[in-house]
Design an enzyme around this catalytic site. Structure first.
Site, mmCIF file in Angstrom:
data_model
loop_
_atom_site.group_PDB
_atom_site.id
_atom_site.type_symbol
_atom_site.label_atom_id
_atom_site.label_comp_id
_atom_site.label_asym_id
_atom_site.label_seq_id
_atom_site.Cartn_x
_atom_site.Cartn_y
_atom_site.Cartn_z
ATOM 1 N N CYS A 92 0.903 -1.219 0.450
ATOM 2 C CA CYS A 92 0.045 -0.270 0.493
ATOM 3 C C CYS A 92 0.799 1.372 0.275
ATOM 4 C CB CYS A 92 -0.728 -0.228 0.875
ATOM 5 S SG CYS A 92 -1.459 1.638 2.351
ATOM 6 N N HIS A 94 0.127 4.129 1.000
ATOM 7 C CA HIS A 94 -0.298 4.237 1.930
ATOM 8 C C HIS A 94 0.986 4.632 3.192
ATOM 9 C CE1 HIS A 94 -4.384 5.528 -0.110
ATOM 10 N NE2 HIS A 94 -3.659 5.952 -0.591
ATOM 11 N N HIS A 161 -6.032 -6.293 3.237
ATOM 12 C CA HIS A 161 -4.812 -5.454 2.917
ATOM 13 C C HIS A 161 -4.334 -5.197 4.643
ATOM 14 C CE1 HIS A 161 -5.390 -2.922 -0.607
ATOM 15 N NE2 HIS A 161 -5.963 -3.681 -0.528
ATOM 16 N N CYS A 163 -2.824 -3.331 6.316
ATOM 17 C CA CYS A 163 -3.400 -1.917 6.705
ATOM 18 C C CYS A 163 -4.768 -1.347 7.056
ATOM 19 C CB CYS A 163 -2.679 -0.518 5.735
ATOM 20 S SG CYS A 163 -3.890 -0.208 4.194
#
Length: 205
Positions: A92, A94, A161, A163
């Site tokens: 990711c 981010h 994901h 995150c």
């Protein structure tokens, strides 16, 4: 302890750029409260950079090159070509956290086909970059559309994901599904239904 990484990807720890980057990794180790000089972490900056060269090797590849060689002696085949359950390992953009799952890539050829493994290689090129799943789905479909010029492209990606699973809302059982359809898959409901049915059939759902 496993220090094995892809030895085909060059990494020179004496390169000034790598020396600087290893210093940043060392600073992060200090930031989280550990001692970068202790035995277990002494070589961690070097290992992290070597791993990053592997994780993000997609920046050094042009996905179009994997689609350039095509075959026309296919007896006029013009139905769906689907490669299912292509492993996806990405990060990711981010949080630099991993996201993992499967990609399903289909196209309807218009006179020529590409080697099946090449579709998986295209997925790998984009996965081995900092990503968001939505963008990666679009990129895979767009490059296949651009190079092969088929009658239609369908890309479906399903990932977990880290995150979201292991920080933040901490929902470890959540999956994210994205799709991009072009050409016949977008305009023809029968083609769209068939490709989703084939994906579902293969997965046994």
């Amino acid at each position: 302890m496993n220090d094995d990484f892809d030895s085909s990807i060059p990494f020179d720890p004496s390169d000034p750029k790598n020396v600087e980057a290893m210093g940043h990794v060392r600073a992060l180790l200090e930031y989280v409260g550990d001692d970068p000089d202790r035995e277990g972490l002494a070589d961690t900056p070097k290992r992290v950079l070597a791993a990053f060269k592997e994780y993000f090797s997609g920046y050094t590849e042009d996905p179009r090159e994997h689609l350039m060689k095509t075959f026309e002696e296919v007896e006029g085949y013009d139905e769906i070509v689907l490669v299912s359950d292509i492993d996806v390992h990405s990060h990711c953009e981010h949080h630099l956290a991993p996201f993992v799952g499967k990609a399903h890539v289909a196209y309807i050829p218009d006179g020529r086909v590409v080697g099946l493994s090449k579709l998986a290689r295209v997925v790998d090129v984009f996965a081995k970059r900092l990503q968001v799943q939505e963008k990666m789905t679009m990129q895979i479909a767009q490059v296949i559309e651009e190079v092969l010029q088929p009658k239609g492209v369908a890309v479906v990606i399903q990932c977990q994901h880290f995150c979201m699973c292991h920080r933040g809302v901490r929902k470890p059982n959540s999956w994210t599904t994205t799709s991009k359809l072009t050409g016949s898959f977008l305009k023809n409901p029968a083609s769209r239904l068939e490709v989703f049915r084939l994906i579902q059939m293969h997965r046994g759902d």
